[in-house]
Scaffold this motif. Sequence first.
Motif, PDB file in Angstrom:
ATOM      1  N   GLN A  13      14.039  32.505  58.500  1.00 26.05           N
ATOM      2  CA  GLN A  13      15.424  32.877  58.787  1.00 26.05           C
ATOM      3  C   GLN A  13      16.126  33.453  57.559  1.00 26.05           C
ATOM      4  O   GLN A  13      15.727  33.190  56.430  1.00 26.05           O
ATOM      5  CB  GLN A  13      16.200  31.695  59.332  1.00 26.05           C
ATOM      6  CG  GLN A  13      16.214  30.484  58.440  1.00 26.05           C
ATOM      7  CD  GLN A  13      16.810  29.278  59.150  1.00 26.05           C
ATOM      8  OE1 GLN A  13      17.417  29.393  60.205  1.00 26.05           O
ATOM      9  NE2 GLN A  13      16.644  28.113  58.568  1.00 26.05           N
ATOM     10  N   VAL A  14      17.162  34.237  57.827  1.00 31.29           N
ATOM     11  CA  VAL A  14      17.995  34.807  56.769  1.00 31.29           C
ATOM     12  C   VAL A  14      18.990  33.732  56.348  1.00 31.29           C
ATOM     13  O   VAL A  14      19.616  33.105  57.212  1.00 31.29           O
ATOM     14  CB  VAL A  14      18.753  36.061  57.270  1.00 31.29           C
ATOM     15  CG1 VAL A  14      19.654  36.624  56.181  1.00 31.29           C
ATOM     16  CG2 VAL A  14      17.776  37.127  57.754  1.00 31.29           C
ATOM     17  N   ARG A  20      27.360  37.299  58.013  1.00 33.11           N
ATOM     18  CA  ARG A  20      28.727  36.890  58.326  1.00 33.11           C
ATOM     19  C   ARG A  20      28.801  36.612  59.826  1.00 33.11           C
ATOM     20  O   ARG A  20      28.047  37.194  60.602  1.00 33.11           O
ATOM     21  CB  ARG A  20      29.723  38.012  57.981  1.00 33.11           C
ATOM     22  CG  ARG A  20      29.729  38.420  56.529  1.00 33.11           C
ATOM     23  CD  ARG A  20      30.520  37.417  55.697  1.00 33.11           C
ATOM     24  NE  ARG A  20      30.661  37.870  54.326  1.00 33.11           N
ATOM     25  CZ  ARG A  20      29.963  37.404  53.314  1.00 33.11           C
ATOM     26  NH1 ARG A  20      29.038  36.492  53.509  1.00 33.11           N
ATOM     27  NH2 ARG A  20      30.170  37.840  52.096  1.00 33.11           N
ATOM     28  N   PRO A  21      29.737  35.767  60.250  1.00 32.50           N
ATOM     29  CA  PRO A  21      29.853  35.485  61.681  1.00 32.50           C
ATOM     30  C   PRO A  21      30.421  36.665  62.478  1.00 32.50           C
ATOM     31  O   PRO A  21      30.293  36.721  63.686  1.00 32.50           O
ATOM     32  CB  PRO A  21      30.780  34.275  61.745  1.00 32.50           C
ATOM     33  CG  PRO A  21      31.543  34.317  60.477  1.00 32.50           C
ATOM     34  CD  PRO A  21      30.646  34.950  59.461  1.00 32.50           C
ATOM     35  N   THR A  54      25.113  46.201  53.295  1.00 37.72           N
ATOM     36  CA  THR A  54      24.043  45.222  53.088  1.00 37.72           C
ATOM     37  C   THR A  54      24.172  44.074  54.088  1.00 37.72           C
ATOM     38  O   THR A  54      23.163  43.597  54.623  1.00 37.72           O
ATOM     39  CB  THR A  54      24.055  44.704  51.638  1.00 37.72           C
ATOM     40  OG1 THR A  54      23.898  45.818  50.760  1.00 37.72           O
ATOM     41  CG2 THR A  54      22.946  43.687  51.392  1.00 37.72           C
ATOM     42  N   THR A  55      25.388  43.646  54.369  1.00 43.15           N
ATOM     43  CA  THR A  55      25.590  42.583  55.358  1.00 43.15           C
ATOM     44  C   THR A  55      25.088  43.026  56.724  1.00 43.15           C
ATOM     45  O   THR A  55      24.411  42.261  57.425  1.00 43.15           O
ATOM     46  CB  THR A  55      27.079  42.184  55.429  1.00 43.15           C
ATOM     47  OG1 THR A  55      27.484  41.680  54.154  1.00 43.15           O
ATOM     48  CG2 THR A  55      27.314  41.124  56.493  1.00 43.15           C
ATOM     49  N   ILE A  56      25.379  44.262  57.109  1.00 37.42           N
ATOM     50  CA  ILE A  56      24.869  44.784  58.385  1.00 37.42           C
ATOM     51  C   ILE A  56      23.347  44.763  58.379  1.00 37.42           C
ATOM     52  O   ILE A  56      22.702  44.391  59.370  1.00 37.42           O
ATOM     53  CB  ILE A  56      25.419  46.204  58.662  1.00 37.42           C
ATOM     54  CG1 ILE A  56      26.914  46.133  58.969  1.00 37.42           C
ATOM     55  CG2 ILE A  56      24.654  46.878  59.799  1.00 37.42           C
ATOM     56  CD1 ILE A  56      27.601  47.485  59.051  1.00 37.42           C
ATOM     57  N   GLU A 171      36.837  43.281  64.774  1.00 39.17           N
ATOM     58  CA  GLU A 171      35.386  43.454  64.892  1.00 39.17           C
ATOM     59  C   GLU A 171      34.881  42.423  65.881  1.00 39.17           C
ATOM     60  O   GLU A 171      35.635  41.548  66.330  1.00 39.17           O
ATOM     61  CB  GLU A 171      34.723  43.248  63.512  1.00 39.17           C
ATOM     62  CG  GLU A 171      35.216  44.183  62.439  1.00 39.17           C
ATOM     63  CD  GLU A 171      34.761  45.631  62.592  1.00 39.17           C
ATOM     64  OE1 GLU A 171      33.892  45.903  63.448  1.00 39.17           O
ATOM     65  OE2 GLU A 171      35.285  46.477  61.881  1.00 39.17           O
ATOM     66  N   HIS A 172      33.619  42.503  66.241  1.00 38.43           N
ATOM     67  CA  HIS A 172      33.039  41.585  67.224  1.00 38.43           C
ATOM     68  C   HIS A 172      32.563  40.299  66.549  1.00 38.43           C
ATOM     69  O   HIS A 172      31.852  40.353  65.563  1.00 38.43           O
ATOM     70  CB  HIS A 172      31.849  42.252  67.928  1.00 38.43           C
ATOM     71  CG  HIS A 172      32.272  43.439  68.721  1.00 38.43           C
ATOM     72  ND1 HIS A 172      32.941  43.334  69.908  1.00 38.43           N
ATOM     73  CD2 HIS A 172      32.134  44.764  68.486  1.00 38.43           C
ATOM     74  CE1 HIS A 172      33.174  44.536  70.382  1.00 38.43           C
ATOM     75  NE2 HIS A 172      32.701  45.420  69.538  1.00 38.43           N
ATOM     76  N   ASN A 173      32.954  39.175  67.116  1.00 42.64           N
ATOM     77  CA  ASN A 173      32.521  37.887  66.613  1.00 42.64           C
ATOM     78  C   ASN A 173      31.134  37.572  67.182  1.00 42.64           C
ATOM     79  O   ASN A 173      30.888  37.802  68.354  1.00 42.64           O
ATOM     80  CB  ASN A 173      33.514  36.799  67.014  1.00 42.64           C
ATOM     81  CG  ASN A 173      33.323  35.522  66.239  1.00 42.64           C
ATOM     82  OD1 ASN A 173      32.224  35.226  65.794  1.00 42.64           O
ATOM     83  ND2 ASN A 173      34.395  34.771  66.072  1.00 42.64           N
ATOM     84  N   VAL A 174      30.248  37.066  66.334  1.00 46.63           N
ATOM     85  CA  VAL A 174      28.885  36.753  66.745  1.00 46.63           C
ATOM     86  C   VAL A 174      28.871  35.659  67.797  1.00 46.63           C
ATOM     87  O   VAL A 174      28.170  35.739  68.780  1.00 46.63           O
ATOM     88  CB  VAL A 174      28.036  36.339  65.514  1.00 46.63           C
ATOM     89  CG1 VAL A 174      26.677  35.895  65.954  1.00 46.63           C
ATOM     90  CG2 VAL A 174      27.950  37.474  64.536  1.00 46.63           C
ATOM     91  N   GLU A 175      29.592  34.600  67.573  1.00 51.15           N
ATOM     92  CA  GLU A 175      29.561  33.475  68.496  1.00 51.15           C
ATOM     93  C   GLU A 175      30.750  33.415  69.369  1.00 51.15           C
ATOM     94  O   GLU A 175      31.759  33.748  69.423  1.00 51.15           O
ATOM     95  CB  GLU A 175      29.442  32.177  67.733  1.00 51.15           C
ATOM     96  CG  GLU A 175      28.047  31.766  67.608  1.00 51.15           C
ATOM     97  CD  GLU A 175      27.436  31.704  66.248  1.00 51.15           C
ATOM     98  OE1 GLU A 175      26.248  31.888  66.262  1.00 51.15           O
ATOM     99  OE2 GLU A 175      28.105  31.466  65.248  1.00 51.15           O
TER     100      GLU A 175
END
Length: 175
Positions: A13-14, A20-21, A54-56, A171-175
Amino acid sequence: MLIGYNPWWNTGQVPKEFTRPVKRLGFYEARKIFNHPSIRRKIILSGPRRVGKTTIMYQMIEEQLKSSASKSIIYVSFDHPMLKLCDTGQILEVFQNNIASEHDQVYLFFDEIQYASEWDAWLKMLYDQHPNYKIMATGSASPILAAKATESGVGRWTQIRIPFRQQGIREHNVE
């Protein structure tokens, strides 16, 4: 040195501090092209430093780990002083011979590619000779990237510009 940049080879895993979330819109655009079933394109995320390229890229690696072997994914940061001196071919040879030798599908993530010697020729060669490679790169020197992409990248890669994040844009939240 490559092991330090690719902790998922051991952990699967990263590290959370690398992602970022919240996912930028550029992530979704890049993912759509990166995972397209019939259009084969390499992706270059461009834009100034500190905009989230880099985060992307780490978010893409995190997503890829859900369906791919951890040792089929390599991340290389060419702004590291030692890696600036390395030939891209040597880095890939070490990776193929010691890490990813049993994997058909390979995922290459190159950060700050403008520091790599002859990066445009390498991307062209990798595209032409390795259809099973999926490649994403970032670069902060947009005029250099645009000029090189025009010379040898037409039809081979797509450049996605990542702008500064503006206040008021969600922006879109991951969770």
